[in-house]
Write a protein that holds these residues in place. Structure first.
Motif, PDB file in Angstrom:
ATOM      1  N   ARG A   1      -5.235   8.661  18.980  1.00 51.37           N
ATOM      2  CA  ARG A   1      -5.330   8.085  17.641  1.00 51.37           C
ATOM      3  C   ARG A   1      -5.023   9.187  16.630  1.00 51.37           C
ATOM      4  N   LEU A   2      -3.866   9.103  16.028  1.00 51.83           N
ATOM      5  CA  LEU A   2      -3.419  10.144  15.114  1.00 51.83           C
ATOM      6  C   LEU A   2      -4.111  10.002  13.760  1.00 51.83           C
ATOM      7  N   PRO A   3      -4.427  11.106  13.110  1.00 54.85           N
ATOM      8  CA  PRO A   3      -5.118  11.031  11.815  1.00 54.85           C
ATOM      9  C   PRO A   3      -4.185  10.548  10.711  1.00 54.85           C
ATOM     10  N   TYR A   4      -4.764   9.903   9.708  1.00 51.48           N
ATOM     11  CA  TYR A   4      -3.991   9.544   8.524  1.00 51.48           C
ATOM     12  C   TYR A   4      -3.510  10.827   7.850  1.00 51.48           C
ATOM     13  N   SER A   5      -2.246  10.823   7.434  1.00 56.41           N
ATOM     14  CA  SER A   5      -1.693  12.027   6.815  1.00 56.41           C
ATOM     15  C   SER A   5      -0.607  11.624   5.832  1.00 56.41           C
ATOM     16  N   ASP A   6       0.660  11.841   6.207  1.00 56.61           N
ATOM     17  CA  ASP A   6       1.770  11.544   5.305  1.00 56.61           C
ATOM     18  C   ASP A   6       2.450  10.222   5.641  1.00 56.61           C
ATOM     19  N   GLY A   7       1.697   9.268   6.103  1.00 63.36           N
ATOM     20  CA  GLY A   7       2.263   7.978   6.454  1.00 63.36           C
ATOM     21  C   GLY A   7       2.050   6.951   5.360  1.00 63.36           C
ATOM     22  N   VAL A   8       1.825   5.718   5.770  1.00 64.46           N
ATOM     23  CA  VAL A   8       1.635   4.621   4.821  1.00 64.46           C
ATOM     24  C   VAL A   8       0.383   4.840   3.982  1.00 64.46           C
ATOM     25  N   PHE A   9      -0.717   5.176   4.645  1.00 61.39           N
ATOM     26  CA  PHE A   9      -2.006   5.288   3.962  1.00 61.39           C
ATOM     27  C   PHE A   9      -2.324   6.756   3.682  1.00 61.39           C
TER      28      PHE A   9
ATOM     29  N   ALA B   1      11.038   5.409  -4.858  1.00 62.86           N
ATOM     30  CA  ALA B   1      11.915   5.645  -3.714  1.00 62.86           C
ATOM     31  C   ALA B   1      11.167   6.411  -2.637  1.00 62.86           C
ATOM     32  N   ALA B   2      11.377   6.008  -1.388  1.00 63.67           N
ATOM     33  CA  ALA B   2      10.717   6.667  -0.265  1.00 63.67           C
ATOM     34  C   ALA B   2      11.208   8.094  -0.075  1.00 63.67           C
ATOM     35  N   MET B   3      12.423   8.387  -0.528  1.00 67.28           N
ATOM     36  CA  MET B   3      13.002   9.705  -0.312  1.00 67.28           C
ATOM     37  C   MET B   3      12.553  10.725  -1.358  1.00 67.28           C
ATOM     38  N   LEU B   4      11.893  10.268  -2.418  1.00 70.18           N
ATOM     39  CA  LEU B   4      11.376  11.188  -3.424  1.00 70.18           C
ATOM     40  C   LEU B   4       9.965  11.636  -3.057  1.00 70.18           C
ATOM     41  N   TYR B   5       9.580  12.822  -3.504  1.00 66.53           N
ATOM     42  CA  TYR B   5       8.213  13.280  -3.316  1.00 66.53           C
ATOM     43  C   TYR B   5       7.269  12.489  -4.221  1.00 66.53           C
ATOM     44  N   TYR B   6       6.015  12.405  -3.793  1.00 69.32           N
ATOM     45  CA  TYR B   6       4.993  11.738  -4.609  1.00 69.32           C
ATOM     46  C   TYR B   6       4.941  12.332  -6.011  1.00 69.32           C
ATOM     47  N   GLU B   7       5.008  13.657  -6.090  1.00 72.39           N
ATOM     48  CA  GLU B   7       4.915  14.330  -7.383  1.00 72.39           C
ATOM     49  C   GLU B   7       6.055  13.947  -8.321  1.00 72.39           C
TER      50      GLU B   7
ATOM     51  N   ALA C   1       0.834  -1.206   0.000  1.00 70.98           N
ATOM     52  CA  ALA C   1       0.000   0.000   0.000  1.00 70.98           C
ATOM     53  C   ALA C   1       0.868   1.255   0.000  1.00 70.98           C
ATOM     54  N   HIS C   2       1.948   1.230   0.767  1.00 73.95           N
ATOM     55  CA  HIS C   2       2.874   2.368   0.778  1.00 73.95           C
ATOM     56  C   HIS C   2       3.463   2.605  -0.606  1.00 73.95           C
ATOM     57  N   ASN C   3       3.735   1.523  -1.317  1.00 68.98           N
ATOM     58  CA  ASN C   3       4.366   1.650  -2.628  1.00 68.98           C
ATOM     59  C   ASN C   3       3.440   2.244  -3.682  1.00 68.98           C
ATOM     60  N   THR C   4       2.142   2.319  -3.399  1.00 64.33           N
ATOM     61  CA  THR C   4       1.244   2.919  -4.386  1.00 64.33           C
ATOM     62  C   THR C   4       1.543   4.397  -4.588  1.00 64.33           C
TER      63      THR C   4
END
Length: 249
Positions: free
Chosen positions: A232-240, A127-133, A119-122
């Motif tokens: 309970r922290l909100p979903y944000s910039d994590g896995v999902f 690479a994890a160090m690159l921005y989504y964009e 799911a993270h890889n979607t």
């Protein structure tokens, strides 16, 4: 519970201020009503471990990445989600009865964590160090395959094994009571509902045991209180993460 003083905690979780991989551990600690605190030193505390500045004691290895757990009573410092869950399980009553059951719990948990990683890889397929964009084109291709093939494949695994476990009336994966594998899978399903609401609404129609499993755990008194709290922290910039362009029925 996280409303206790730091020096009264039995466990100290060190993780980023997101659900992420730390959430599997938080859910288990909350299930047991454990005395624990969640990264009271904030991001600086996390970086202290990552950069090798934190005090580890004589026998604990240097962690590479969080989540990190400190067992304050035993003086143990441990990293890696699966290792932490396996360590905590007998202390929290979440390990299953007997060697075979415990191995099955680990099997289910590792399979759920595999789906978590996919799911993270979607949104970070290169690479994890690159921005989504910077990898959006590749993310669109990866997410399409993930929605079409990987979500049903993994959810079929979960549905099949819930259906097989009549001892819990199909509400647990192993035996008649909850284990850490249940919390791994609950969190992954919950995260997918956030990240891919259209796709999950479609596929869950074929998986009644998963729908019941998710609601059953969500209704647990301690878990419900945790989910309604600021802990309970909100979903944000994590896995999902929810990107509308990555979701479809």
């Amino acid at each position: 519970m996280t409303d206790i003083a730091n020096n009264n905690a039995d466990y100290r979780l060190v993780y980023w201020p997101i659900p992420g991989r730390g959430e599997f551990i938080r859910l288990c600690l909350e299930h047991a009503g454990a005395r624990w605190v969640d990264t009271p030193g904030g991001v600086d505390e996390v970086m202290g471990y990552v950069e090798g500045r934190a005090e580890l004691g004589d026998d604990s290895p240097q962690p590479l990445f969080p989540p990190i757990l400190r067992d304050e009573k035993e003086g143990v410092v441990l990293a890696q989600t699966a290792a932490i869950l396996s360590y905590l399980a007998p202390k929290l009553g979440l390990d299953g009865e007997g060697a075979a059951a415990q191995a099955h719990v680990l099997q289910h948990a590792l399979t759920g964590l595999d789906l978590n990683d996919e799911a993270h890889n979607t949104h970070h397929p290169i690479a994890a160090m690159l921005y989504y964009e910077d990898q959006k084109t590749e993310a669109l291709r990866y997410a399409e395959v993930f929605r079409r093939e990987r979500i049903p494949k993994f959810l079929n695994y979960l549905e099949t094994n819930l259906a097989r476990n009549t001892a819990s009336n199909h509400t647990c994966l192993v035996g008649s009571s909850r284990t850490y594998a249940d919390y791994v899978w609950w969190q992954v399903v919950d995260g997918l509902l956030f990240a891919f609401p259209k796709r999950m609404q479609t596929v869950l129609a074929s998986y009644p045991h998963i729908k019941n499993f998710h609601q059953h755990i969500k209704a647990d008194e301690r878990i419900a209180a945790y989910l309604a709290s600021e802990r309970r922290l909100p979903y944000s910039d994590g896995v999902f993460r929810h990107y509308a362009e990555l979701d479809a029925e």
